[in-house]
Design a protein around this motif. Structure first.
Motif, PDB file in Angstrom:
ATOM      1  N   ASP A  22     -40.694   8.182  28.827  1.00  0.00           N
ATOM      2  CA  ASP A  22     -41.784   7.570  29.558  1.00  0.00           C
ATOM      3  C   ASP A  22     -42.186   6.208  28.993  1.00  0.00           C
ATOM      4  N   MET A  23     -41.609   5.825  27.843  1.00  0.00           N
ATOM      5  CA  MET A  23     -41.914   4.506  27.306  1.00  0.00           C
ATOM      6  C   MET A  23     -40.963   3.435  27.844  1.00  0.00           C
ATOM      7  N   ILE A  24     -40.004   3.829  28.650  1.00  0.00           N
ATOM      8  CA  ILE A  24     -39.066   2.874  29.235  1.00  0.00           C
ATOM      9  C   ILE A  24     -39.749   2.163  30.398  1.00  0.00           C
ATOM     10  N   PRO A  25     -39.636   0.853  30.455  1.00  0.00           N
ATOM     11  CA  PRO A  25     -40.263   0.117  31.568  1.00  0.00           C
ATOM     12  C   PRO A  25     -39.770   0.635  32.918  1.00  0.00           C
ATOM     13  N   GLU A  26     -40.687   0.753  33.834  1.00  0.00           N
ATOM     14  CA  GLU A  26     -40.365   1.284  35.152  1.00  0.00           C
ATOM     15  C   GLU A  26     -39.324   0.437  35.870  1.00  0.00           C
ATOM     16  N   ASP A  27     -39.332  -0.876  35.663  1.00  0.00           N
ATOM     17  CA  ASP A  27     -38.348  -1.710  36.354  1.00  0.00           C
ATOM     18  C   ASP A  27     -36.926  -1.375  35.897  1.00  0.00           C
ATOM     19  N   LYS A  28     -36.750  -1.004  34.649  1.00  0.00           N
ATOM     20  CA  LYS A  28     -35.425  -0.617  34.151  1.00  0.00           C
ATOM     21  C   LYS A  28     -34.985   0.706  34.771  1.00  0.00           C
ATOM     22  N   ARG A  29     -35.907   1.627  34.845  1.00  0.00           N
ATOM     23  CA  ARG A  29     -35.599   2.930  35.453  1.00  0.00           C
ATOM     24  C   ARG A  29     -35.270   2.746  36.936  1.00  0.00           C
ATOM     25  N   LYS A  30     -36.044   1.927  37.616  1.00  0.00           N
ATOM     26  CA  LYS A  30     -35.800   1.669  39.036  1.00  0.00           C
ATOM     27  C   LYS A  30     -34.465   0.959  39.240  1.00  0.00           C
ATOM     28  N   LEU A  31     -34.132   0.027  38.356  1.00  0.00           N
ATOM     29  CA  LEU A  31     -32.849  -0.659  38.462  1.00  0.00           C
ATOM     30  C   LEU A  31     -31.709   0.348  38.368  1.00  0.00           C
ATOM     31  N   LEU A  32     -31.797   1.258  37.405  1.00  0.00           N
ATOM     32  CA  LEU A  32     -30.756   2.277  37.268  1.00  0.00           C
ATOM     33  C   LEU A  32     -30.711   3.154  38.520  1.00  0.00           C
ATOM     34  N   MET A  38     -27.827  -3.181  18.212  1.00  0.00           N
ATOM     35  CA  MET A  38     -28.747  -2.808  19.269  1.00  0.00           C
ATOM     36  C   MET A  38     -28.262  -3.377  20.601  1.00  0.00           C
ATOM     37  N   VAL A  39     -28.315  -2.596  21.648  1.00  0.00           N
ATOM     38  CA  VAL A  39     -27.950  -3.033  22.979  1.00  0.00           C
ATOM     39  C   VAL A  39     -29.208  -3.491  23.686  1.00  0.00           C
ATOM     40  N   GLU A  40     -29.212  -4.683  24.176  1.00  0.00           N
ATOM     41  CA  GLU A  40     -30.364  -5.200  24.904  1.00  0.00           C
ATOM     42  C   GLU A  40     -30.277  -4.759  26.361  1.00  0.00           C
ATOM     43  N   PRO A  41     -31.315  -4.126  26.883  1.00  0.00           N
ATOM     44  CA  PRO A  41     -31.272  -3.692  28.269  1.00  0.00           C
ATOM     45  C   PRO A  41     -31.159  -4.876  29.222  1.00  0.00           C
ATOM     46  N   SER A  42     -30.228  -4.794  30.108  1.00  0.00           N
ATOM     47  CA  SER A  42     -30.066  -5.757  31.194  1.00  0.00           C
ATOM     48  C   SER A  42     -29.956  -7.206  30.745  1.00  0.00           C
ATOM     49  N   VAL A  43     -29.315  -7.457  29.606  1.00  0.00           N
ATOM     50  CA  VAL A  43     -29.131  -8.852  29.226  1.00  0.00           C
ATOM     51  C   VAL A  43     -28.005  -9.476  30.038  1.00  0.00           C
ATOM     52  N   TRP A  44     -27.164  -8.653  30.619  1.00  0.00           N
ATOM     53  CA  TRP A  44     -26.065  -9.168  31.417  1.00  0.00           C
ATOM     54  C   TRP A  44     -26.441  -9.076  32.887  1.00  0.00           C
ATOM     55  N   ALA A  45     -26.576 -10.223  33.506  1.00  0.00           N
ATOM     56  CA  ALA A  45     -26.855 -10.239  34.935  1.00  0.00           C
ATOM     57  C   ALA A  45     -25.551 -10.074  35.704  1.00  0.00           C
ATOM     58  N   LEU A  46     -24.457 -10.413  35.080  1.00  0.00           N
ATOM     59  CA  LEU A  46     -23.156 -10.246  35.703  1.00  0.00           C
ATOM     60  C   LEU A  46     -22.303  -9.478  34.721  1.00  0.00           C
ATOM     61  N   ASP A  47     -21.828  -8.322  35.145  1.00  0.00           N
ATOM     62  CA  ASP A  47     -20.949  -7.519  34.307  1.00  0.00           C
ATOM     63  C   ASP A  47     -19.770  -8.397  33.901  1.00  0.00           C
ATOM     64  N   PRO A  48     -19.306  -8.312  32.651  1.00  0.00           N
ATOM     65  CA  PRO A  48     -18.217  -9.165  32.194  1.00  0.00           C
ATOM     66  C   PRO A  48     -16.966  -9.052  33.052  1.00  0.00           C
ATOM     67  N   ARG A  49     -16.790  -7.968  33.766  1.00  0.00           N
ATOM     68  CA  ARG A  49     -15.617  -7.802  34.629  1.00  0.00           C
ATOM     69  C   ARG A  49     -15.917  -8.203  36.074  1.00  0.00           C
ATOM     70  N   GLY A  50     -17.091  -8.756  36.316  1.00  0.00           N
ATOM     71  CA  GLY A  50     -17.455  -9.154  37.659  1.00  0.00           C
ATOM     72  C   GLY A  50     -17.866  -7.985  38.539  1.00  0.00           C
ATOM     73  N   ALA A  51     -18.294  -6.877  37.921  1.00  0.00           N
ATOM     74  CA  ALA A  51     -18.580  -5.670  38.682  1.00  0.00           C
ATOM     75  C   ALA A  51     -19.742  -5.861  39.644  1.00  0.00           C
ATOM     76  N   LEU A  52     -20.787  -6.475  39.188  1.00  0.00           N
ATOM     77  CA  LEU A  52     -21.955  -6.572  40.049  1.00  0.00           C
ATOM     78  C   LEU A  52     -22.879  -7.638  39.511  1.00  0.00           C
ATOM     79  N   PRO A  99     -29.241  -8.612  41.431  1.00  0.00           N
ATOM     80  CA  PRO A  99     -30.192  -9.573  41.991  1.00  0.00           C
ATOM     81  C   PRO A  99     -31.531  -9.519  41.271  1.00  0.00           C
ATOM     82  N   CYS A 100     -32.186 -10.658  41.228  1.00  0.00           N
ATOM     83  CA  CYS A 100     -33.479 -10.750  40.558  1.00  0.00           C
ATOM     84  C   CYS A 100     -34.477  -9.775  41.156  1.00  0.00           C
ATOM     85  N   GLU A 101     -34.407  -9.553  42.478  1.00  0.00           N
ATOM     86  CA  GLU A 101     -35.356  -8.642  43.110  1.00  0.00           C
ATOM     87  C   GLU A 101     -35.240  -7.244  42.521  1.00  0.00           C
ATOM     88  N   ALA A 102     -34.016  -6.812  42.199  1.00  0.00           N
ATOM     89  CA  ALA A 102     -33.827  -5.471  41.644  1.00  0.00           C
ATOM     90  C   ALA A 102     -34.435  -5.371  40.248  1.00  0.00           C
TER      91      ALA A 102
END
Length: 168
Positions: free
Chosen positions: A39-49, A1-15, A18-21
């Protein structure tokens, strides 16, 4: 299973995301009927994308002059190993998935979509990896765009995997 947004920093340093996002406002979005609804996806995840996808457009625009130079060089080479061609195909496919998620559209088969996204390698694609390794210093805007595209791809996979797991 892939955990949504568990990586705050892409392993390659891509981005570094920020916590605000991550903490954008939650609010209901209408889902569409038929297929797998998002529609069951949290809005913050959709907004982040949505934010990541918008940033990718800005990075793409910033790389315009560099793409022009790369196009001229590869055009003269008549090389089948054209990094821009690979990049455009990846951008179209990944962008299509990101837009569908952001717009809360349905997916006929989440497993198929996840599998396809997993195969759409960006930074690990042989042509793009070689380009980044051999020419990354000459074309930093293109490399930055590719890193963001990879970040969008990984977030889209995480969101779709969470939707699949939530329906199980």
């Amino acid at each position: 299973m892939v955990e949504p947004s568990v990586w705050a920093l892409d392993p390659r340093g891509a981005l570094e995301i920020p916590c605000e996002a991550r903490m954008l406002a939650n609010g209901p979005r209408p889902g569409q009927h038929g297929g797998d609804r998002l529609d069951m996806i949290p809005e913050d995840k959709r907004k982040l994308l949505e934010v990541l996808y918008a940033v990718s457009f800005e990075l793409y625009r910033a790389g315009g002059p560099e793409r022009g130079r790369v196009h001229a060089i590869w055009w003269e080479r008549d090389d089948d190993d054209d990094p821009l061609g690979v990049m455009e195909v990846r951008a179209t496919d990944i962008g299509g998935y990101a837009a569908r998620i952001v717009d809360c559209r349905k997916f006929d088969d989440l497993d198929e979509a996840i599998g396809h996204l997993r195969r759409l390698l960006v930074l690990d694609d042989p042509t793009l990896a070689r380009f980044c390794r051999e020419h990354g210093d000459e074309y930093p805007n293109i490399v930055g765009y590719l890193r963001m595209l990879e970040t969008v791809r990984l977030e889209a996979i995480a969101i779709l995997a969470a939707a699949r797991d939530a329906r199980a």
